[in-house]
Design a protein around this motif. Structure first.
Motif, PDB file in Angstrom:
ATOM      1  N   CYS A 149       0.812  -1.220   0.000  1.00 21.90           N
ATOM      2  CA  CYS A 149       0.000   0.000   0.000  1.00 21.90           C
ATOM      3  C   CYS A 149       0.845   1.271   0.000  1.00 21.90           C
ATOM      4  CB  CYS A 149      -0.934  -0.008   1.206  1.00 21.90           C
ATOM      5  SG  CYS A 149      -2.100  -1.377   1.196  1.00 21.90           S
ATOM      6  N   ARG A 150       2.100   1.174  -0.402  1.00 20.36           N
ATOM      7  CA  ARG A 150       3.019   2.303  -0.280  1.00 20.36           C
ATOM      8  C   ARG A 150       2.622   3.525  -1.092  1.00 20.36           C
ATOM      9  NH1 ARG A 150       5.375  -1.587  -3.356  1.00 20.36           N
ATOM     10  NH2 ARG A 150       6.313  -0.975  -5.332  1.00 20.36           N
ATOM     11  N   LEU A 151       1.821   3.370  -2.117  1.00 24.71           N
ATOM     12  CA  LEU A 151       1.370   4.520  -2.905  1.00 24.71           C
ATOM     13  C   LEU A 151      -0.147   4.704  -2.858  1.00 24.71           C
ATOM     14  CD1 LEU A 151       3.658   4.287  -6.052  1.00 24.71           C
ATOM     15  CD2 LEU A 151       3.631   6.105  -4.345  1.00 24.71           C
ATOM     16  N   CYS A 152      -0.818   3.971  -1.996  1.00 25.73           N
ATOM     17  CA  CYS A 152      -2.280   4.032  -1.922  1.00 25.73           C
ATOM     18  C   CYS A 152      -2.771   5.387  -1.437  1.00 25.73           C
ATOM     19  CB  CYS A 152      -2.815   2.959  -0.969  1.00 25.73           C
ATOM     20  SG  CYS A 152      -2.835   1.321  -1.684  1.00 25.73           S
ATOM     21  N   ASP A 153      -3.954   5.719  -1.879  1.00 28.84           N
ATOM     22  CA  ASP A 153      -4.677   6.864  -1.338  1.00 28.84           C
ATOM     23  C   ASP A 153      -5.476   6.322  -0.160  1.00 28.84           C
ATOM     24  OD1 ASP A 153      -6.385   8.917  -0.690  1.00 28.84           O
ATOM     25  OD2 ASP A 153      -6.973   9.349  -2.754  1.00 28.84           O
ATOM     26  N   HIS A 154      -4.925   6.444   1.014  1.00 27.43           N
ATOM     27  CA  HIS A 154      -5.507   5.809   2.198  1.00 27.43           C
ATOM     28  C   HIS A 154      -6.857   6.401   2.583  1.00 27.43           C
ATOM     29  CE1 HIS A 154      -2.037   3.271   2.824  1.00 27.43           C
ATOM     30  NE2 HIS A 154      -1.323   4.311   2.441  1.00 27.43           N
ATOM     31  N   ASP A 155      -7.139   7.614   2.130  1.00 25.35           N
ATOM     32  CA  ASP A 155      -8.454   8.193   2.393  1.00 25.35           C
ATOM     33  C   ASP A 155      -9.540   7.489   1.576  1.00 25.35           C
ATOM     34  OD1 ASP A 155      -7.339  10.002   4.146  1.00 25.35           O
ATOM     35  OD2 ASP A 155      -7.140  11.580   2.629  1.00 25.35           O
ATOM     36  N   ARG A 156      -9.165   6.773   0.543  1.00 25.22           N
ATOM     37  CA  ARG A 156     -10.113   6.069  -0.322  1.00 25.22           C
ATOM     38  C   ARG A 156     -10.285   4.616   0.069  1.00 25.22           C
ATOM     39  NH1 ARG A 156     -12.994   9.316  -3.282  1.00 25.22           N
ATOM     40  NH2 ARG A 156     -11.802  10.979  -4.205  1.00 25.22           N
ATOM     41  N   CYS A 157      -9.657   4.195   1.145  1.00 24.59           N
ATOM     42  CA  CYS A 157      -9.635   2.774   1.481  1.00 24.59           C
ATOM     43  C   CYS A 157     -10.097   2.568   2.924  1.00 24.59           C
ATOM     44  CB  CYS A 157      -8.225   2.225   1.267  1.00 24.59           C
ATOM     45  SG  CYS A 157      -8.189   0.489   0.874  1.00 24.59           S
ATOM     46  N   ASP A 158     -11.351   2.922   3.184  1.00 23.31           N
ATOM     47  CA  ASP A 158     -11.892   2.798   4.539  1.00 23.31           C
ATOM     48  C   ASP A 158     -11.892   1.354   5.035  1.00 23.31           C
ATOM     49  OD1 ASP A 158     -12.411   5.511   4.656  1.00 23.31           O
ATOM     50  OD2 ASP A 158     -14.444   5.291   3.881  1.00 23.31           O
ATOM     51  N   ASN A 159     -12.034   0.426   4.135  1.00 28.72           N
ATOM     52  CA  ASN A 159     -12.126  -0.986   4.498  1.00 28.72           C
ATOM     53  C   ASN A 159     -11.003  -1.738   3.790  1.00 28.72           C
ATOM     54  OD1 ASN A 159     -13.149  -3.244   5.685  1.00 28.72           O
ATOM     55  ND2 ASN A 159     -14.846  -3.487   4.264  1.00 28.72           N
ATOM     56  N   CYS A 160      -9.769  -1.351   4.073  1.00 30.99           N
ATOM     57  CA  CYS A 160      -8.593  -1.832   3.360  1.00 30.99           C
ATOM     58  C   CYS A 160      -8.433  -3.350   3.475  1.00 30.99           C
ATOM     59  CB  CYS A 160      -7.345  -1.151   3.892  1.00 30.99           C
ATOM     60  SG  CYS A 160      -5.818  -1.752   3.154  1.00 30.99           S
ATOM     61  N   PRO A 161      -8.425  -4.063   2.346  1.00 28.24           N
ATOM     62  CA  PRO A 161      -8.259  -5.512   2.415  1.00 28.24           C
ATOM     63  C   PRO A 161      -6.890  -5.922   2.944  1.00 28.24           C
ATOM     64  CG  PRO A 161      -8.381  -4.779   0.130  1.00 28.24           C
ATOM     65  CD  PRO A 161      -8.639  -3.585   0.990  1.00 28.24           C
ATOM     66  N   ALA A 162      -5.872  -5.102   2.720  1.00 29.35           N
ATOM     67  CA  ALA A 162      -4.536  -5.432   3.249  1.00 29.35           C
ATOM     68  C   ALA A 162      -4.520  -5.333   4.774  1.00 29.35           C
ATOM     69  CB  ALA A 162      -3.486  -4.503   2.640  1.00 29.35           C
ATOM     70  N   GLU A 163      -5.120  -4.292   5.307  1.00 25.36           N
ATOM     71  CA  GLU A 163      -5.189  -4.146   6.772  1.00 25.36           C
ATOM     72  C   GLU A 163      -6.055  -5.236   7.399  1.00 25.36           C
ATOM     73  OE1 GLU A 163      -6.290  -0.199   7.968  1.00 25.36           O
ATOM     74  OE2 GLU A 163      -4.523   0.688   7.017  1.00 25.36           O
ATOM     75  N   ARG A 164      -7.162  -5.569   6.725  1.00 29.85           N
ATOM     76  CA  ARG A 164      -8.033  -6.632   7.255  1.00 29.85           C
ATOM     77  C   ARG A 164      -7.326  -7.976   7.272  1.00 29.85           C
ATOM     78  NH1 ARG A 164     -11.915  -4.931   3.440  1.00 29.85           N
ATOM     79  NH2 ARG A 164     -11.796  -7.014   2.542  1.00 29.85           N
ATOM     80  N   ALA A 165      -6.393  -8.181   6.356  1.00 29.37           N
ATOM     81  CA  ALA A 165      -5.701  -9.466   6.253  1.00 29.37           C
ATOM     82  C   ALA A 165      -4.571  -9.606   7.260  1.00 29.37           C
ATOM     83  CB  ALA A 165      -5.140  -9.643   4.848  1.00 29.37           C
ATOM     84  N   LEU A 166      -4.202  -8.517   7.946  1.00 31.04           N
ATOM     85  CA  LEU A 166      -3.099  -8.592   8.906  1.00 31.04           C
ATOM     86  C   LEU A 166      -3.440  -9.551  10.041  1.00 31.04           C
ATOM     87  CD1 LEU A 166      -2.058  -4.855   9.199  1.00 31.04           C
ATOM     88  CD2 LEU A 166      -0.685  -6.723   8.280  1.00 31.04           C
ATOM     89  N   PRO A 167      -2.456 -10.369  10.436  1.00 33.69           N
ATOM     90  CA  PRO A 167      -2.702 -11.252  11.566  1.00 33.69           C
ATOM     91  C   PRO A 167      -2.991 -10.434  12.831  1.00 33.69           C
ATOM     92  CG  PRO A 167      -0.570 -11.711  10.526  1.00 33.69           C
ATOM     93  CD  PRO A 167      -1.137 -10.505   9.865  1.00 33.69           C
ATOM     94  N   ALA A 168      -3.859 -10.932  13.654  1.00 33.70           N
ATOM     95  CA  ALA A 168      -4.243 -10.197  14.875  1.00 33.70           C
ATOM     96  C   ALA A 168      -3.145 -10.154  15.904  1.00 33.70           C
ATOM     97  CB  ALA A 168      -5.476 -10.832  15.491  1.00 33.70           C
TER      98      ALA A 168
END
Length: 168
Positions: A149-168
């Motif tokens: 996600c190094r170039l992502c527009d994080h304001d456009r990704c409220d439900n980021c699949p990469a963040e959701r996939a992170l181990p707890a």
């Protein structure tokens, strides 16, 4: 279409998009290479360390230090002492750095927006689901998520699949 044919065509599309995004982001950043990603990440990750920045942008630690030196000299980034580790610094964007990071994100998004605009709403929904699954499959750690996600527009990704996939 066979999976091999699809993989081949997807590879061609991915390469074309990567070339377009890289050229646009580097132009907006004002220098070639990982400066664009460094600016966007520093804007998204509060108090980013050089140790976290380096692998996310594909540099060695000394290479990341030199990149940060240039961005600081250009007035785009500043170093702050880390309250947790006297040997480390935290990276923060200056107002000019924030503006440049926003320009990088807009430039990176333009070729993607243009391509996605060719799809009808049903195709967009199918592609969105497939892309989310594929992104999540690429994430095993925070370092993976930062790199992906190094170039992502994080304001456009409220439900980021990469963040959701992170181990707890």
């Amino acid at each position: 279409m066979s999976n091999d044919d699809l993989a081949n065509q997807l590879g061609a599309l991915a390469l074309a998009l990567a070339d377009d995004m890289r050229a646009a982001a580097e132009t907006a950043a004002g220098e070639p290479g990982p400066a664009a990603a460094a600016l966007v990440l520093a804007g998204h990750v509060p108090d980013l360390s050089i140790a976290a920045l380096a692998p996310a942008v594909g540099l060695s630690h000394p290479g990341a230090v030199r990149l940060v030196d240039r961005l600081v000299a250009d007035g785009l980034m500043q170093r702050q002492p880390s309250p947790q580790d006297r040997r480390a610094v935290q990276l923060q964007l200056t107002p000019a750095g924030r503006a440049r990071a926003m320009a990088v994100q807009a430039a990176r998004t333009a070729p993607l927006r243009q391509l996605v605009a060719m799809l009808d709403p049903g195709e967009t929904d199918v592609l969105a689901g497939a892309v989310a699954r594929l992104l999540a499959a690429r994430v095993e750690s925070m370092a993976d998520a930062l790199r992906l996600c190094r170039l992502c527009d994080h304001d456009r990704c409220d439900n980021c699949p990469a963040e959701r996939a992170l181990p707890a």
